[in-house]
Scaffold this motif. Structure first.
Motif, PDB file in Angstrom:
ATOM      1  N   PHE A  47       0.857  -1.192   0.000  1.00  0.00           N
ATOM      2  CA  PHE A  47       0.000   0.000   0.000  1.00  0.00           C
ATOM      3  C   PHE A  47       0.892   1.241   0.000  1.00  0.00           C
ATOM      4  O   PHE A  47       1.871   1.313   0.745  1.00  0.00           O
ATOM      5  N   THR A  48       0.559   2.201  -0.857  1.00  0.00           N
ATOM      6  CA  THR A  48       1.349   3.430  -0.927  1.00  0.00           C
ATOM      7  C   THR A  48       0.530   4.603  -0.408  1.00  0.00           C
ATOM      8  O   THR A  48      -0.508   4.932  -0.981  1.00  0.00           O
ATOM      9  N   PRO A  49       0.974   5.223   0.669  1.00  0.00           N
ATOM     10  CA  PRO A  49       0.218   6.383   1.168  1.00  0.00           C
ATOM     11  C   PRO A  49       0.353   7.575   0.215  1.00  0.00           C
ATOM     12  O   PRO A  49       1.323   7.631  -0.554  1.00  0.00           O
ATOM     13  N   PRO A  50      -0.587   8.523   0.257  1.00  0.00           N
ATOM     14  CA  PRO A  50      -0.511   9.691  -0.629  1.00  0.00           C
ATOM     15  C   PRO A  50       0.851  10.377  -0.538  1.00  0.00           C
ATOM     16  O   PRO A  50       1.363  10.599   0.562  1.00  0.00           O
ATOM     17  N   GLY A  51       1.427  10.671  -1.685  1.00  0.00           N
ATOM     18  CA  GLY A  51       2.726  11.340  -1.742  1.00  0.00           C
ATOM     19  C   GLY A  51       3.875  10.464  -1.301  1.00  0.00           C
ATOM     20  O   GLY A  51       4.992  10.937  -1.147  1.00  0.00           O
ATOM     21  N   GLU A  52       3.600   9.171  -1.102  1.00  0.00           N
ATOM     22  CA  GLU A  52       4.612   8.220  -0.607  1.00  0.00           C
ATOM     23  C   GLU A  52       5.230   8.704   0.712  1.00  0.00           C
ATOM     24  O   GLU A  52       6.393   8.462   1.002  1.00  0.00           O
ATOM     25  N   ILE A  53       4.443   9.423   1.487  1.00  0.00           N
ATOM     26  CA  ILE A  53       4.945   9.911   2.774  1.00  0.00           C
ATOM     27  C   ILE A  53       4.388   9.032   3.886  1.00  0.00           C
ATOM     28  O   ILE A  53       3.176   8.854   4.011  1.00  0.00           O
ATOM     29  N   TYR A  54       5.317   8.517   4.698  1.00  0.00           N
ATOM     30  CA  TYR A  54       4.933   7.693   5.853  1.00  0.00           C
ATOM     31  C   TYR A  54       5.084   8.484   7.158  1.00  0.00           C
ATOM     32  O   TYR A  54       4.254   8.405   8.044  1.00  0.00           O
ATOM     33  N   THR A  55       6.191   9.202   7.229  1.00  0.00           N
ATOM     34  CA  THR A  55       6.526   9.885   8.491  1.00  0.00           C
ATOM     35  C   THR A  55       6.343  11.394   8.304  1.00  0.00           C
ATOM     36  O   THR A  55       7.304  12.116   8.086  1.00  0.00           O
ATOM     37  N   HIS A  56       5.125  11.841   8.411  1.00  0.00           N
ATOM     38  CA  HIS A  56       4.835  13.266   8.237  1.00  0.00           C
ATOM     39  C   HIS A  56       5.419  14.081   9.382  1.00  0.00           C
ATOM     40  O   HIS A  56       5.850  15.201   9.202  1.00  0.00           O
ATOM     41  N   ILE A  57       5.409  13.481  10.565  1.00  0.00           N
ATOM     42  CA  ILE A  57       5.917  14.187  11.751  1.00  0.00           C
ATOM     43  C   ILE A  57       6.958  13.274  12.415  1.00  0.00           C
ATOM     44  O   ILE A  57       6.646  12.148  12.790  1.00  0.00           O
ATOM     45  N   CYS A  58       8.176  13.765  12.511  1.00  0.00           N
ATOM     46  CA  CYS A  58       9.242  12.947  13.103  1.00  0.00           C
ATOM     47  C   CYS A  58       9.851  13.707  14.281  1.00  0.00           C
ATOM     48  O   CYS A  58      10.114  14.903  14.185  1.00  0.00           O
ATOM     49  N   GLY A  59      10.092  12.982  15.355  1.00  0.00           N
ATOM     50  CA  GLY A  59      10.783  13.586  16.490  1.00  0.00           C
ATOM     51  C   GLY A  59      12.118  12.882  16.663  1.00  0.00           C
ATOM     52  O   GLY A  59      12.160  11.711  17.017  1.00  0.00           O
ATOM     53  N   THR A  60      13.187  13.591  16.364  1.00  0.00           N
ATOM     54  CA  THR A  60      14.518  12.983  16.436  1.00  0.00           C
ATOM     55  C   THR A  60      15.220  13.512  17.688  1.00  0.00           C
ATOM     56  O   THR A  60      15.352  14.724  17.852  1.00  0.00           O
ATOM     57  N   ASP A  61      15.640  12.601  18.556  1.00  0.00           N
ATOM     58  CA  ASP A  61      16.281  13.020  19.809  1.00  0.00           C
ATOM     59  C   ASP A  61      17.792  13.026  19.658  1.00  0.00           C
ATOM     60  O   ASP A  61      18.383  12.046  19.177  1.00  0.00           O
ATOM     61  N   LEU A  62      18.397  14.125  20.074  1.00  0.00           N
ATOM     62  CA  LEU A  62      19.857  14.259  19.989  1.00  0.00           C
ATOM     63  C   LEU A  62      20.435  14.591  21.355  1.00  0.00           C
ATOM     64  O   LEU A  62      19.764  15.194  22.194  1.00  0.00           O
ATOM     65  N   ILE A  63      21.678  14.225  21.509  1.00  0.00           N
ATOM     66  CA  ILE A  63      22.416  14.651  22.704  1.00  0.00           C
ATOM     67  C   ILE A  63      23.763  15.220  22.255  1.00  0.00           C
ATOM     68  O   ILE A  63      24.200  14.968  21.118  1.00  0.00           O
ATOM     69  N   LYS A  64      24.401  15.949  23.142  1.00  0.00           N
ATOM     70  CA  LYS A  64      25.753  16.409  22.844  1.00  0.00           C
ATOM     71  C   LYS A  64      26.687  15.715  23.841  1.00  0.00           C
ATOM     72  O   LYS A  64      26.466  15.767  25.058  1.00  0.00           O
ATOM     73  N   HIS A  65      27.705  15.065  23.297  1.00  0.00           N
ATOM     74  CA  HIS A  65      28.630  14.275  24.111  1.00  0.00           C
ATOM     75  C   HIS A  65      29.780  15.155  24.609  1.00  0.00           C
ATOM     76  O   HIS A  65      29.870  16.332  24.267  1.00  0.00           O
ATOM     77  N   THR A  66      30.679  14.565  25.384  1.00  0.00           N
ATOM     78  CA  THR A  66      31.825  15.343  25.906  1.00  0.00           C
ATOM     79  C   THR A  66      32.697  15.917  24.793  1.00  0.00           C
ATOM     80  O   THR A  66      33.393  16.901  24.991  1.00  0.00           O
TER      81      THR A  66
END
Lengths: 489, 311
Positions: free
Chosen positions: A147-166
């Protein structure tokens, strides 16, 4: 001779962390260049001023309803605000540009990956990602195959977690591709800070965050089912007792669209309708804040009271768009995380801009051996949990607890990954108990929107702060708070 | 507009209005009684019974004034207290959060926090006036935000329908309650200055000044009843409230022929009855008119819920 007492600024007592990367100070009393203005400004405040402003902000949060209820037996629910620290985190523009590009790159690749694993499965055939890893994931949905979603978009909203290391570099901690939350706090934090410290905004050029609801609305419009000119877009919430209800209602209200519950919707002949005072009204796009398993009792959990019977059929018939698409959870499985750099190279033919943290997957023999021998030095995480639940940090465990973790891992090796204990950077944070600023660990959740013809990353995102000294878990469900995050022009 | 959201808004309007009437009634009755002309015999029980009657609480065992004030005002366990009404208004607003303005939400939410955090000790010792006045002031602000920050369309109209229906119910209760008080005074063989009870009744509906301006004479029974039931310009009269329901129901109605089964027809019929009613028509049976009106407005409310608010 009588000496005048030396009046110290409220940040003068701050002792920068010497083990962890300190976001604010180079050394004692010496802020980094991009923090100089704000440190000077804060140092002009007395502690009384600061506490007054802090209380005003708390009241503002209470009146806005940015609260969660604490239930105790035989007592009325106690409403508490989500902790917010007035001292903002500042990210210089050049540093932010890298983060922004890296987040877009990562989420573009993940979107292509999802399309591939639900269609041709080339990446699995080419053995870049082990097929077993995907097919054994409970979040891989057979209903999404071919199944192909409209516009081939699956992740319309993404939350990417980052950290800063030493080393001062950003590392991706995890991807959140299902219903990432927290964006309403970004907007509310900014509003609170603008109200209480408006002078600062005159002095410093801070990038705005207020476009987010507009951008989200525009992104949702780009994935409207075919032949619909003026789509009806709604947000679906599990209801007002859900812990993220404030966010659901906030986003619906800011986008000017209805906030609906499953019981407000029904499906007839593969079209979705909402029950209005003037009868059924067709719904075209659903920004759903209900997990996959509760979406449709005919397809997933039969006991779900939160979903809509027949929704998946309407979706697969192309009559309604769901954002995010069901089945995206397979890509934010923490065991898949390890492969994201290869996924980026495979689909985009580019080097990853942002680093991954070295990850051991307990389902691999060598990794398992290493993990079992080093539980006391590693962070062990279940692959399919969120909110900081199920995580153990080796250095905080007793011998008995270490043995318990080993037993759990051996019982279900697919379920666990392990990572070195990353040294999250620290940020000056006001601690009410001591009435002083102290270093506290922070991370950064970014919010990336992906539409048919656009990508957008919210400038700054949500800085989450672990308020307990030494704590590395920043999630609000584990006692974390948040800070406004400024990207400077 | 979603039917569920309409339901929330309708009940939000009703609870806001109900809390206001309860607070005003309590304040007026309590403080009027302190220097009542028949002070010697106008004992505190009498005032307490009147407040409980208005709140619809008929099973109160304690006759201690503090207990009664607490039960009517701040008792979270009593679903008819002012506090419970404010809590329910806020919960309904929360359920319709995305359909109302930020300004309206924040005013209702801060109102809720003020009431739920109000010190019981202060309320029972020196704060009864301040508490009830705060309810009235906050209601005014809420009303201002309803009119000033919502589009004058469906959501706005539904809230106001709820408020006007509740107003009819509450004004009937207030009149009933005061008639009941006067009956008890008469039964006890006590003589009071006639205008005192009618002045108090007018103040319970915040209509005393308007009444004086309109009649320029000392209020008496049928002048006051004419004013509160039939006057077309008094904002809280039954007649005017019925006009309000008609006005706002038209805002949410999609075109339909008005036959005798439609809500519009039934409200119109009741309002027309009031428009052409005179004191002579009901002076022999005031209770009969009040009961009839209560029955009809309850019926209209139920049908409104069935037609627009079911989900």
């Amino acid at each position: 001779m009588i000496m005048e007492p030396q009046i110290e600024g409220i940040l003068d007592s701050y002792k920068p962390g010497n083990v962890h990367f300190d976001e604010v100070f180079k050394e004692y009393k010496k802020p980094k260049e991009h923090y100089q203005g704000i440190v000077e400004n804060f140092n002009q405040l007395t502690l009384t001023d600061y506490e007054r402003i802090n209380n005003e902000v708390k009241n503002s949060f209470l009146n806005q309803g940015i609260t969660f209820a604490v239930y105790a037996e035989d007592k009325k629910p106690d409403e508490q605000i989500f902790p917010f620290d007035l001292f903002p985190r500042i990210i210089p523009n050049e540093e932010w540009s890298v983060v922004e590009k890296g987040v877009i790159q990562r989420n573009k690749a993940i979107n292509l990956f999802l399309n591939d694993i639900y269609h041709k499965k080339l990446i699995l055939k080419d053995k870049v990602v082990p097929a077993d890893l995907i097919f054994s994931s409970k979040n891989y949905l057979k209903d999404m195959v071919d199944f192909t979603p409209p516009g081939e978009i699956y992740t319309h909203i993404c939350g990417t977690d980052l950290i800063k290391h030493t080393d001062g570099k950003y590392y991706i901690l995890e991807d959140n591709l299902r219903c990432p939350s927290g964006v309403s706090y970004v907007l509310s934090n900014r509003l609170a800070l603008k109200k209480s410290l408006f002078d600062l905004f005159n002095e410093m050029k801070v990038k705005s965050v207020y476009q987010y609801p507009e951008q989200l609305f525009e992104v949702l419009k780009t994935v409207t089912p075919k032949n619909i000119e003026n789509p009806t877009i709604v947000v679906v919430t599990p209801g007002m007792y859900n812990s993220a209800y404030f966010e659901h209602s906030f986003l619906a209200q800011k986008m000017g669209i209805p906030l609906v519950e499953g019981r407000d919707l029904f499906v007839d002949k593969n079209f979705v309708y909402m029950k209005t005072i003037h009868g059924p009204q067709r719904v075209d796009v659903i920004y759903r804040r209900v997990d996959d398993e509760f979406l449709d009792p005919l397809c997933f959990r039969k006991d779900s009271m939160l979903g809509v019977a027949g929704l998946m059929n309407a979706y697969r018939a192309g009559n309604v768009t769901l954002a995010n698409a069901p089945g995206t959870g397979v890509a934010d499985d923490k065991a898949v995380y390890n492969y994201v750099p290869n996924i980026i190279k495979y689909y985009l033919n580019e080097e990853p801009i942002l680093n991954n943290v070295k990850t051991y997957h307990c389902d691999r023999e060598d990794d398992l051996k290493f993990v079992l021998e080093n539980v006391d030095k590693l962070v062990v995480k279940p692959v399919d949990e969120s909110g900081g639940y199920g995580i153990t940090i080796g250095t905080t465990l007793t011998k008995e607890q270490i043995e318990q973790v080993k037993v759990r891992i051996k019982a279900d090796t697919r379920k666990y990954i392990a990572q070195p204990i990353m040294s999250l950077s620290v940020h000056a944070t006001y601690i009410e108990e001591t009435k002083e600023f102290e270093p506290r660990h922070v991370d950064l959740r970014t919010f990336c929107l992906m539409g048919n013809d656009r990508e957008y990353v919210l400038k700054g995102g949500l800085t989450r702060v672990a308020l307990k000294r030494g704590n590395l878990i920043v999630n609000s469900s584990q006692g974390g708070g948040s800070k406004d995050t400024w990207v400077l022009d | 507009m979603l039917s569920r959201v309409a339901n929330n808004l309708y009940w939000m309007g009703r609870y806001i209005e109900r809390a206001e009437h309860l607070a005003r009634y309590g304040k007026v009755i309590y403080f009027s009684s302190l220097d009542a002309p028949i002070l010697k015999t106008y004992d505190r029980n009498f005032v307490q019974e009147s407040m409980l009657y208005m709140a619809g609480i008929f099973d109160m065992k304690s006759t201690l004034e503090k207990d009664v004030l607490f039960t009517v005002g701040l008792d979270a366990q009593n679903s008819r207290s002012i506090l419970s009404n404010v809590v329910l208004a806020r919960e309904n607003a929360r359920g319709a959060r995305s359909a109302i303005s930020t300004e309206l939400w924040e005013v209702i939410n801060s109102y809720y926090h003020l009431v739920t955090n109000y010190s019981v000790d202060t309320y029972l010792t020196s704060g009864f006036y301040d508490f009830t006045q705060m309810i009235l002031d906050k209601t005014s602000i809420v009303r201002d935000k309803i009119h000033g920050t919502l589009l004058h369309e469906g959501e706005w109209a539904i809230i106001l329908i709820g408020m006007y229906i509740e107003r009819v119910v509450q004004v009937i209760s207030i009149i009933n309650s005061k008639l009941n008080d006067i009956y008890k005074i008469e039964q006890a063989g006590l003589v009071t200055e006639n205008s005192f009870e009618w002045t108090t009744l007018l103040k319970c509906v915040e209509a005393f000044d308007m009444n004086r301006k309109y009649y320029t004479s000392i209020p008496d029974k049928f002048q006051v009843l004419e004013f509160l039931l039939l006057n077309q310009s008094c904002p809280r009269s039954i007649s005017n409230s019925l006009k309000g329901i008609i006005r706002y129901e038209e805002k949410i109605r999609i075109y339909e022929k008005l036959d005798s089964n439609t809500i519009g027809f039934k409200i119109g019929k009741l309002q027309q009855k009031y428009q052409y009613l005179t004191v002579d028509d009901f002076k022999d049976d005031v209770y009969g008119l009040l009961n009839y009106t209560h029955e009809k407005i309850t019926e209209i409310g139920s049908e409104l819920e069935k037609k627009y608010l079911s989900f």
